[in-house]
Design an enzyme around this catalytic site. Structure first.
Site, PDB file in Angstrom:
ATOM      1  N   HIS A  23       0.838  -1.205   0.000  1.00  0.00           N
ATOM      2  CA  HIS A  23       0.000   0.000   0.000  1.00  0.00           C
ATOM      3  C   HIS A  23       0.869   1.248   0.000  1.00  0.00           C
ATOM      4  O   HIS A  23       0.628   2.188  -0.765  1.00  0.00           O
ATOM      5  CB  HIS A  23      -0.875   0.061   1.262  1.00  0.00           C
ATOM      6  CG  HIS A  23      -1.966  -0.927   1.351  1.00  0.00           C
ATOM      7  ND1 HIS A  23      -2.200  -1.658   2.496  1.00  0.00           N
ATOM      8  CD2 HIS A  23      -2.916  -1.299   0.469  1.00  0.00           C
ATOM      9  CE1 HIS A  23      -3.250  -2.439   2.306  1.00  0.00           C
ATOM     10  NE2 HIS A  23      -3.697  -2.242   1.079  1.00  0.00           N
ATOM     11  N   SER A  55      -3.478  -7.515   3.064  1.00  0.00           N
ATOM     12  CA  SER A  55      -3.897  -7.367   4.456  1.00  0.00           C
ATOM     13  C   SER A  55      -4.588  -8.629   4.954  1.00  0.00           C
ATOM     14  O   SER A  55      -4.399  -9.031   6.104  1.00  0.00           O
ATOM     15  CB  SER A  55      -4.831  -6.164   4.595  1.00  0.00           C
ATOM     16  OG  SER A  55      -4.151  -4.971   4.325  1.00  0.00           O
ATOM     17  N   ARG A  67      -2.666  -6.383  -7.636  1.00  0.00           N
ATOM     18  CA  ARG A  67      -1.548  -7.307  -7.500  1.00  0.00           C
ATOM     19  C   ARG A  67      -1.629  -8.452  -8.494  1.00  0.00           C
ATOM     20  O   ARG A  67      -0.644  -9.115  -8.768  1.00  0.00           O
ATOM     21  CB  ARG A  67      -1.528  -7.881  -6.078  1.00  0.00           C
ATOM     22  CG  ARG A  67      -1.275  -6.863  -5.005  1.00  0.00           C
ATOM     23  CD  ARG A  67      -1.604  -7.385  -3.635  1.00  0.00           C
ATOM     24  NE  ARG A  67      -3.043  -7.580  -3.591  1.00  0.00           N
ATOM     25  CZ  ARG A  67      -3.664  -8.537  -2.912  1.00  0.00           C
ATOM     26  NH1 ARG A  67      -2.999  -9.375  -2.180  1.00  0.00           N
ATOM     27  NH2 ARG A  67      -4.968  -8.643  -2.942  1.00  0.00           N
ATOM     28  N   LYS A 108     -15.333  -7.392   4.936  1.00  0.00           N
ATOM     29  CA  LYS A 108     -14.177  -7.890   5.677  1.00  0.00           C
ATOM     30  C   LYS A 108     -14.354  -7.692   7.177  1.00  0.00           C
ATOM     31  O   LYS A 108     -14.961  -6.727   7.621  1.00  0.00           O
ATOM     32  CB  LYS A 108     -12.899  -7.159   5.226  1.00  0.00           C
ATOM     33  CG  LYS A 108     -12.516  -7.448   3.785  1.00  0.00           C
ATOM     34  CD  LYS A 108     -11.236  -6.732   3.416  1.00  0.00           C
ATOM     35  CE  LYS A 108     -10.846  -7.003   1.968  1.00  0.00           C
ATOM     36  NZ  LYS A 108      -9.616  -6.287   1.606  1.00  0.00           N
TER      37      LYS A 108
END
Length: 162
Positions: free
Chosen positions: A18, A130, A92, A42
């Site tokens: 990040h 994360s 990613r 999440k």
């Protein structure tokens, strides 16, 4: 005219990946808002206050970055309220790209005046997420190599350093 960008994310926790994307994004705009937002899909690792503090500490040396937070409206609406004309997102993998593409297309439908720019993660950060770090942490693994000093310090202050 000032170019204003918004780099939104849940940053739970902020990672070195990040941080790299934020640094690269800051070079593309006059002012970059880093939005610490809630992802309803999440489970939280850090409180919103902890996330904001960790992000602020991590970007303190980047003069054109301002950390903001909100949990009650769509990102595109918040971007408009900031007068941002650019949403910046990182990917990613192909899986990330497909997800971000769909969000970008929907955001364009909601506000065609705000563009989305997708930055590709550097290879050395492409495996860091994360979600994976939360799993490592849950099972008492060390996440220090993947997070900024601010997150390491936060976990140390919580008495959770490994």
């Amino acid at each position: 005219m000032e170019t204003i960008g918004l780099f939104p994310g849940s940053f739970d926790p902020i990672t070195l990946g990040h941080l790299d994307l934020i640094r690269r994004s800051a070079k593309l705009v006059d002012r970059l808002y880093v939005g610490v937002f809630q992802n309803t899909a999440k489970v939280g690792f850090l409180s919103n206050e902890e996330k904001v503090a960790a992000v602020q500490a991590s970007v303190a040396d980047i003069p054109n970055v301002v950390v903001v937070t909100q949990t009650s409206e769509l990102t595109i609406h918040f971007a408009r309220s900031l007068q941002a004309t650019l949403l910046i997102r990182g990917v990613r993998s192909v899986k990330d790209y497909e997800y971000e593409r769909d969000i970008a297309l929907m955001n364009h439908e909601l506000d065609p005046t705000i563009e989305t720019m997708i930055l590709i993660s550097k290879p050395e950060f492409a495996h860091i997420s994360s979600s994976i770090l939360k799993e490592i942490w849950h099972f008492k693994g060390n996440i220090d190599p993947f997070v900024p000093q601010s997150v390491q310090q936060l976990l140390k202050n919580r008495g959770e350093m490994r």
